[in-house]
Each structure stands twice: as structure tokens, then as C-alpha cells.
Design an enzyme around this catalytic site. Sequence first.
Site, mmCIF file in Angstrom:
data_model
loop_
_atom_site.group_PDB
_atom_site.id
_atom_site.type_symbol
_atom_site.label_atom_id
_atom_site.label_comp_id
_atom_site.label_asym_id
_atom_site.label_seq_id
_atom_site.Cartn_x
_atom_site.Cartn_y
_atom_site.Cartn_z
ATOM 1 N N HIS A 63 1.366 4.910 5.577
ATOM 2 C CA HIS A 63 0.093 5.600 5.845
ATOM 3 C C HIS A 63 -0.402 5.110 7.192
ATOM 4 O O HIS A 63 -0.782 3.938 7.316
ATOM 5 C CB HIS A 63 -0.930 5.261 4.760
ATOM 6 C CG HIS A 63 -0.508 5.725 3.395
ATOM 7 N ND1 HIS A 63 -0.816 6.968 2.905
ATOM 8 C CD2 HIS A 63 0.236 5.110 2.434
ATOM 9 C CE1 HIS A 63 -0.292 7.112 1.691
ATOM 10 N NE2 HIS A 63 0.357 5.994 1.375
ATOM 11 N N ARG A 65 -2.861 6.746 8.958
ATOM 12 C CA ARG A 65 -4.301 7.066 9.014
ATOM 13 C C ARG A 65 -4.743 7.852 10.235
ATOM 14 O O ARG A 65 -5.940 7.902 10.519
ATOM 15 C CB ARG A 65 -5.145 5.773 8.947
ATOM 16 C CG ARG A 65 -4.786 4.810 7.820
ATOM 17 C CD ARG A 65 -5.018 5.390 6.474
ATOM 18 N NE ARG A 65 -4.924 4.382 5.413
ATOM 19 C CZ ARG A 65 -4.549 4.656 4.169
ATOM 20 N NH1 ARG A 65 -4.218 5.886 3.823
ATOM 21 N NH2 ARG A 65 -4.502 3.708 3.262
ATOM 22 N N ASN A 95 -1.842 12.175 3.811
ATOM 23 C CA ASN A 95 -3.255 12.045 3.386
ATOM 24 C C ASN A 95 -4.126 11.565 4.546
ATOM 25 O O ASN A 95 -4.800 10.555 4.478
ATOM 26 C CB ASN A 95 -3.408 11.152 2.140
ATOM 27 C CG ASN A 95 -2.876 9.738 2.320
ATOM 28 O OD1 ASN A 95 -2.083 9.475 3.216
ATOM 29 N ND2 ASN A 95 -3.323 8.818 1.473
ATOM 30 N N ASP A 153 1.242 12.816 -1.683
ATOM 31 C CA ASP A 153 1.094 11.397 -2.030
ATOM 32 C C ASP A 153 -0.364 10.959 -2.178
ATOM 33 O O ASP A 153 -1.196 11.236 -1.325
ATOM 34 C CB ASP A 153 1.757 10.503 -0.984
ATOM 35 C CG ASP A 153 1.616 9.038 -1.365
ATOM 36 O OD1 ASP A 153 1.853 8.721 -2.543
ATOM 37 O OD2 ASP A 153 1.239 8.226 -0.513
ATOM 38 N N ASN A 278 -1.969 1.693 -6.145
ATOM 39 C CA ASN A 278 -1.521 2.757 -7.052
ATOM 40 C C ASN A 278 -0.105 3.177 -6.713
ATOM 41 O O ASN A 278 0.139 3.526 -5.556
ATOM 42 C CB ASN A 278 -2.426 3.984 -6.922
ATOM 43 C CG ASN A 278 -3.798 3.744 -7.490
ATOM 44 O OD1 ASN A 278 -4.016 2.818 -8.253
ATOM 45 N ND2 ASN A 278 -4.747 4.583 -7.093
ATOM 46 N N ASP A 305 5.066 1.574 1.627
ATOM 47 C CA ASP A 305 3.780 2.170 1.260
ATOM 48 C C ASP A 305 2.645 1.459 2.025
ATOM 49 O O ASP A 305 1.573 1.212 1.468
ATOM 50 C CB ASP A 305 3.554 2.075 -0.258
ATOM 51 C CG ASP A 305 2.387 2.931 -0.736
ATOM 52 O OD1 ASP A 305 1.833 3.689 0.084
ATOM 53 O OD2 ASP A 305 2.025 2.816 -1.923
ATOM 54 N N HIS A 309 -6.503 -0.638 4.770
ATOM 55 C CA HIS A 309 -7.915 -0.378 4.443
ATOM 56 C C HIS A 309 -8.758 -1.460 5.091
ATOM 57 O O HIS A 309 -8.310 -2.613 5.223
ATOM 58 C CB HIS A 309 -8.137 -0.417 2.925
ATOM 59 C CG HIS A 309 -7.463 0.703 2.183
ATOM 60 N ND1 HIS A 309 -7.847 2.016 2.319
ATOM 61 C CD2 HIS A 309 -6.416 0.707 1.315
ATOM 62 C CE1 HIS A 309 -7.076 2.778 1.556
ATOM 63 N NE2 HIS A 309 -6.186 2.007 0.941
ATOM 64 N N PRO A 322 -7.224 1.560 -3.191
ATOM 65 C CA PRO A 322 -5.930 0.968 -3.557
ATOM 66 C C PRO A 322 -4.978 0.892 -2.359
ATOM 67 O O PRO A 322 -5.041 1.741 -1.468
ATOM 68 C CB PRO A 322 -5.394 1.952 -4.594
ATOM 69 C CG PRO A 322 -5.987 3.264 -4.200
ATOM 70 C CD PRO A 322 -7.321 2.973 -3.555
ATOM 71 N N GLY A 323 -4.129 -0.110 -2.336
ATOM 72 C CA GLY A 323 -3.084 -0.176 -1.310
ATOM 73 C C GLY A 323 -3.072 -1.476 -0.542
ATOM 74 O O GLY A 323 -4.069 -2.199 -0.510
#
Length: 424
Positions: A63, A65, A95, A153, A278, A305, A309, A322-323
Site C-alpha cells: 500500500h 497510499r 485502496n 483489497d 487484517n 502487505d 499508518h 489495521p496494518g
Amino acid sequence: MSRILIKKARLVDPSQHLDRTGDILIEKGRIKAVGEDLFELEAQVIDARGLVASPSFVDLHVHLRDPGQEYKEDLGSGMRCAVAGGFTTLVCMPNTTPPIDTPEVAQYILRKSEDLGLCRVLPAGAITKGRKGKELVDFYALKRAGCVAFTDDGAPLMDSKLMERALELTAQLGSFVMNHCEDDRLAYGHINEGYVSSLLGIASRSASAEDVLVARDCILAYHTGGHIHLQHLSSSLSLELVRFFKEKGARVTCEVNPYHLLFTERELLSSYALAKVNPPLRKEEDRKALLEGLKEGTIDCIATDHAPHAVWEKGQIEKAMPGMIGLQTALPMMLELVREEVISLSRMVELLSCRPARILGIDSCGTLKEGTRANLVLFDPEKEWVLEEKTNYSKSQNTPLWKRRLRGKVMYTIFEGRLVYQDV
Ligand code: DOR
């Protein structure tokens, strides 16, 4: 200088069943020669005694972002993390804001990452418009724009009819679907259903949430002939289902996140929200089953993954996002399993590089064969280091491994024949 000569590395390349000491000469972006006592006057020489040289790593699940949440990560910081972790090919999840459901967003990612030039970033397109699970995207247009796979995802696709159609259509295009398998009606809580959720009184998400969708997706892949890639598997029954359907000839591949291999739900008791992800960290029985799957081959590859954050998004467990970040910690985590003799060094390279490259159908990575593009990593399997402000390239710090001692460090990463990372 366009030539690099790597001297006396331990060359580990499962694509050629290679594990011996030797030299590599890189010229004009390609591996010119692999051998012993190579000599070249006009080259930058890397003394690689004590280092392992392998094909650089390929991550099917990150991810970044960007666009939309650049305060957590952006393409530049994510790519810097990648090369510091030995990765030169990344598949980035859709996402984002806006999501990757139009050719314009996919093209933005491709152009910006090509300009940055540190490694290759390949967008995964969404399966449904807005990742809302209601209407399929235009797979053809997104594939033409550069999307290499399709996934919603983080928002598992619940509609079985849409999943069936997505598998059929992507198969026609020679592409594939990736799914985050957790039935959202069963996975409403925050952490694994078990001892820790009872102890802390926190709403949980059960392994059955994962198992139900894994079973459905395998069945649909079996019947349609489409290729499903199951993301971050974490439960023992899911793994058994994958084994069963692989034996039946279904086009099923799967990845595992290193955190699910080394941690259990108990990590929440010391790392709190930093251990929230998750699908969630599960029980020791699940972890052991995953290790078995690594050994006997049911698990195709490792994917980080990488999910950055901000600090304020990782407060109280129930409210936290989550993550975990994972691009820089994947290698030391996997080397832990090599030291514990769960897997060999060669199998580790296969999981991090050769196999994910083959899933993507890319032959310019995942190998050290002479003549191929020079994408490789040199790492010191013993070097100890700490992930902290001065070593971290991510904009975020969310990992239970923050400030913990790690063993195994990337020393050089080479992308298309260029040195893009060097440990200083
Ligand atoms: O823990 C997770 N974090 N799981 C997901 O599926 C999404 C990801 C994120 O984007 O933060």
C-alpha cells in the site's frame, strides 16, 4: 559508470539451482556474466565477501497510499523503503483516493514511479468501481493502462456472481484476480477470535470469515478456469483448502505476510494496536500450519502487505487502522525462519523473488541468468541493525518491530543495472 563487478558473493538463485561462491558482471543494465574470477578494468567493484547475492525481491502486495493519503506514504518514500528492503518490483494496491479504478489513476502511478526511477511499481486495478462491490471495472481499459492484476483489497468482494465474472474476464485478458478473503459479515471485529479477544473483551473476527471466502474463491477458480491469487493467508484451514484445490488443478496461488509467520495474537498484549492487522494475527496452531505450508510448497510467495499508518491512527486497538509497514523488515524476518531451519536460504529467495515474478509473468526479475535485466540484491545475513528514525525510509512507523534488534540487512540493491540503494 555503467559496469558493476560483484566479487566473491554467495550466489543464491533457485531459478538456476545455483548456490555457490562467484562473481557477477553487470553491463548496460544486464547481467553480462556469472562465474569465477571475473575481471573488468572499467567497472565499479563491489567486494561481496560474506554477502549473499540473489535476484531482488518482488512484492505482490503493498500500500503506497499515493494518490490521496501521502501523509502516510507516497510513491517516493514507499520506493525508498522497497529498495532498502531489497525489493525492485512492487504491486501496489488500489485502496487509494481516488481508487485505481480508471486508466488515469493507473497511469499517474506508472508515470510518477517511472520518473522516480528507483524500482518498478505496477498498479493492481480494483475489481469493482470505487471498490464498492457492486459493478465491475473495465478490465480491458485498466489492463491496457498497465494494471497487472485486479483486487478490491481491504474490501473483500462478497458478491459471488461478480467474482465469477471477474475470474472469467481477467482470464480472457491473461490476467488474474487477487482477493482479500474475509467475509465482512463474519469479520466485523478487530482482532482474532480467541484467547486474547476474550481476555481484553474486544470484538473479534474469526478464522471462518477467511475460510469461507477462500473456499468460495477456490471453487469459482476451479469452475471458471480463472486464476485466483489469495492474499495474506493466515488460517490453517484456508491453507488446507488451497492444498486441496491445487491438487485438483485449480489455478490458485497464495501469499503469506511475514508477520503471520512470526507472530500470534499474543503480540497484541505487548504491541497493542501496532499488532492489529487484517486478517488478524492468529493462534499458534495457525502459525505452525503456515510454516508447514512454506516448507512443503503450498504457499507460493511472501508478500509484505506494507500498510503505513500515522502514529495517531494507531492508538486504542478498537479505533486503530489495521496494518503494519513491512518492506524493510521482510528480509530479517524471513532470515529468522532460515536460522530456525524452517526453510533453506534458497527457498527463501524463491518465496521472495522467483515465484512472485513467475506469478506476474515477468522474466526480467526473479533470476540471475546471464543476459537478463540486472535486478539483484546483496545482503548480509548476519548484520544486526535497528529499525528507527535514522534507518527507516517510510513516512510511518507502525510495526511491532519498531526499535527492536533485527538480524539480516540489505547492503546493495541493483535495479536495471543501476545501484539504487547502498547501506552506509
Ligand atoms: O491490515 C490491513 N491493512 N489489511 C488490509 O486489507 C488493508 C490494509 C491497509 O490498507 O491499511
